[in-house]
Design a protein around this motif. Structure first.
Motif, mmCIF file in Angstrom:
data_model
loop_
_atom_site.group_PDB
_atom_site.id
_atom_site.type_symbol
_atom_site.label_atom_id
_atom_site.label_comp_id
_atom_site.label_asym_id
_atom_site.label_seq_id
_atom_site.Cartn_x
_atom_site.Cartn_y
_atom_site.Cartn_z
ATOM 1 N N ILE A 92 -10.343 -62.933 56.676
ATOM 2 C CA ILE A 92 -9.121 -61.246 56.227
ATOM 3 C C ILE A 92 -8.258 -61.238 55.293
ATOM 4 O O ILE A 92 -8.236 -60.241 54.595
ATOM 5 C CB ILE A 92 -8.663 -61.876 57.713
ATOM 6 C CG1 ILE A 92 -9.296 -61.089 58.836
ATOM 7 C CG2 ILE A 92 -7.288 -60.031 57.715
ATOM 8 C CD1 ILE A 92 -8.639 -60.735 60.297
ATOM 9 N N GLY A 93 -8.128 -62.698 55.076
ATOM 10 C CA GLY A 93 -7.114 -62.288 53.206
ATOM 11 C C GLY A 93 -7.957 -62.061 52.333
ATOM 12 O O GLY A 93 -7.705 -60.849 51.606
ATOM 13 N N ILE A 94 -9.107 -62.433 52.550
ATOM 14 C CA ILE A 94 -9.726 -62.307 51.243
ATOM 15 C C ILE A 94 -10.361 -60.698 51.507
ATOM 16 O O ILE A 94 -10.376 -60.011 50.034
ATOM 17 C CB ILE A 94 -11.506 -62.681 52.013
ATOM 18 C CG1 ILE A 94 -10.334 -64.391 51.022
ATOM 19 C CG2 ILE A 94 -12.604 -62.945 50.218
ATOM 20 C CD1 ILE A 94 -9.898 -64.905 49.451
ATOM 21 N N ALA A 95 -10.589 -60.267 52.391
ATOM 22 C CA ALA A 95 -11.087 -58.650 52.434
ATOM 23 C C ALA A 95 -9.692 -58.177 52.214
ATOM 24 O O ALA A 95 -10.017 -56.985 51.735
ATOM 25 C CB ALA A 95 -12.025 -58.307 53.832
ATOM 26 N N ALA A 96 -9.147 -58.561 52.757
ATOM 27 C CA ALA A 96 -7.770 -57.693 52.471
ATOM 28 C C ALA A 96 -7.141 -57.085 51.206
ATOM 29 O O ALA A 96 -6.536 -56.308 50.362
ATOM 30 C CB ALA A 96 -6.096 -57.636 53.338
ATOM 31 N N PHE A 97 -7.133 -58.361 50.067
ATOM 32 C CA PHE A 97 -7.132 -58.361 48.586
ATOM 33 C C PHE A 97 -8.039 -58.089 47.987
ATOM 34 O O PHE A 97 -7.654 -56.989 47.415
ATOM 35 C CB PHE A 97 -7.026 -60.008 48.175
ATOM 36 C CG PHE A 97 -5.726 -60.346 48.208
ATOM 37 C CD1 PHE A 97 -5.228 -60.635 46.904
ATOM 38 C CD2 PHE A 97 -5.150 -61.731 49.164
ATOM 39 C CE1 PHE A 97 -3.481 -61.475 47.100
ATOM 40 C CE2 PHE A 97 -4.415 -62.510 49.491
ATOM 41 C CZ PHE A 97 -3.082 -61.735 48.290
ATOM 42 N N LEU A 98 -9.756 -57.695 48.341
ATOM 43 C CA LEU A 98 -10.497 -56.959 47.581
ATOM 44 C C LEU A 98 -9.937 -55.559 48.300
ATOM 45 O O LEU A 98 -10.601 -54.639 46.748
ATOM 46 C CB LEU A 98 -11.898 -57.031 48.361
ATOM 47 C CG LEU A 98 -12.011 -58.988 47.869
ATOM 48 C CD1 LEU A 98 -13.574 -58.858 48.785
ATOM 49 C CD2 LEU A 98 -12.181 -59.067 46.422
ATOM 50 N N ILE A 109 -4.337 -67.462 55.919
ATOM 51 C CA ILE A 109 -4.493 -66.376 54.936
ATOM 52 C C ILE A 109 -3.761 -67.461 53.761
ATOM 53 O O ILE A 109 -3.461 -66.733 52.578
ATOM 54 C CB ILE A 109 -3.174 -65.585 55.811
ATOM 55 C CG1 ILE A 109 -3.838 -64.622 57.027
ATOM 56 C CG2 ILE A 109 -2.522 -64.540 55.195
ATOM 57 C CD1 ILE A 109 -4.808 -63.525 56.766
ATOM 58 N N ALA A 110 -2.277 -68.147 54.288
ATOM 59 C CA ALA A 110 -2.182 -68.806 53.199
ATOM 60 C C ALA A 110 -3.183 -69.197 52.431
ATOM 61 O O ALA A 110 -2.863 -68.701 50.907
ATOM 62 C CB ALA A 110 -0.857 -69.993 53.292
ATOM 63 N N VAL A 111 -4.544 -69.814 52.511
ATOM 64 C CA VAL A 111 -5.442 -70.049 51.167
ATOM 65 C C VAL A 111 -5.815 -69.078 50.818
ATOM 66 O O VAL A 111 -5.909 -69.189 49.292
ATOM 67 C CB VAL A 111 -6.244 -70.945 52.072
ATOM 68 C CG1 VAL A 111 -7.446 -71.572 51.098
ATOM 69 C CG2 VAL A 111 -5.637 -72.282 52.641
ATOM 70 N N ALA A 112 -5.695 -67.967 50.956
ATOM 71 C CA ALA A 112 -6.132 -66.338 51.074
ATOM 72 C C ALA A 112 -5.474 -66.277 49.545
ATOM 73 O O ALA A 112 -6.154 -66.273 48.203
ATOM 74 C CB ALA A 112 -6.664 -65.531 51.723
#
Length: 251
Positions: A178-184, A244-247
């Motif tokens: 989720i974190g990666i997708a949101a950043f993208l 999320i923190a790792v992302a």
């Protein structure tokens, strides 16, 4: 009661009912109450039950005292199964089922898959993620991106739960996705508020029922179960936050 054999049959029915309920998200006090009611309906007025998230101890007193223990190794959320066990319990209380009939029905229920199909679960997570984003004062142009991120994360959660037996790993990877997708989405200039997208998308992963059951068990005086479920919920939330923190660190 007639003999040792009939007591064994009754205690097997009680334990099976308690096991199904505990494995599918029922509160500890409700599990114990249901088991005692079933035993009472079959004529065992003196019974004792002690349940934790990982096991149940149940005993019948009287002329033939007997105790049994059953271990709970798998836990999920399926309140429909809990409702069906309650329905069987009411039938037993109303003298509509014999011990043998109740056991057969519970066995069938234990093996049955009454959950919604995977695509419906993923679609529900997809829609609810966007709705949570709006509920937390997000913007409408972030709605679809939160839906996509939440749907991807929840699909990942379901897949990893089937693939691995490692506790909390699925929640960690799902929130990381989720974190990666949101950043993208933000990097591509599609989203406008990163925090709102992430908050909305992770909400389907949050162990809300577990937190509620932990509070209700503590209020009901089941301190061991309440603290255990609270710790479980806390570790799940920690895994979600860590993903999320790792992302954030990577990107």
């Amino acid at each position: 009661m007639e003999d040792q054999k009939s007591l064994n049959s009754i205690i097997d029915v009680c334990l099976l009912a308690g096991k199904i309920m505990l494995e599918n998200g029922a509160e500890t006090y409700r599990v114990e109450d249901t088991m005692i009611r079933i035993a009472s309906a079959f004529g065992c007025k003196e019974s004792q039950s002690f349940s934790t998230p990982t096991g149940i101890i149940f005993s019948l007193d009287g002329d033939y005292p007997i105790s049994k223990v059953i271990r709970i190794s798998h836990r999920s959320t399926d309140l429909h199964k809990v409702t069906l066990v309650n329905s069987i319990s009411r039938s037993v209380t109303n003298k509509e089922l014999t011990v043998r009939e109740a056991y057969i029905k519970l066995k069938e229920l234990e093996k049955a898959n009454v959950a919604y199909p995977l695509w419906i679960q993923i679609f529900a997570a997809f829609i609810s993620s966007g709705c949570f984003t709006i509920m937390f004062n997000g913007q409408w142009n972030d709605f679809i991106w939160a839906c996509i991120a939440g749907g991807l994360g929840f699909a990942c959660l379901l897949y990893l739960h089937r693939l691995l037996e490692v506790r909390f790993f699925a929640e960690f990877i799902a929130s990381f996705v989720i974190g990666i997708a949101a950043f993208l989405f933000m990097y591509a200039g599609l989203g406008s508020e990163l925090d709102k997208i992430i908050i909305g998308a992770v909400m389907p992963l949050v162990p809300g029922l577990l937190i509620t059951n932990a509070a209700r068990d503590l209020i009901a005086g089941h301190l061991v179960s309440g603290l255990a479920k609270g710790a479980d919920a806390g570790l799940t939330a920690l895994a979600i936050g860590a993903g999320i923190a790792v992302a954030f660190v990577i990107l």
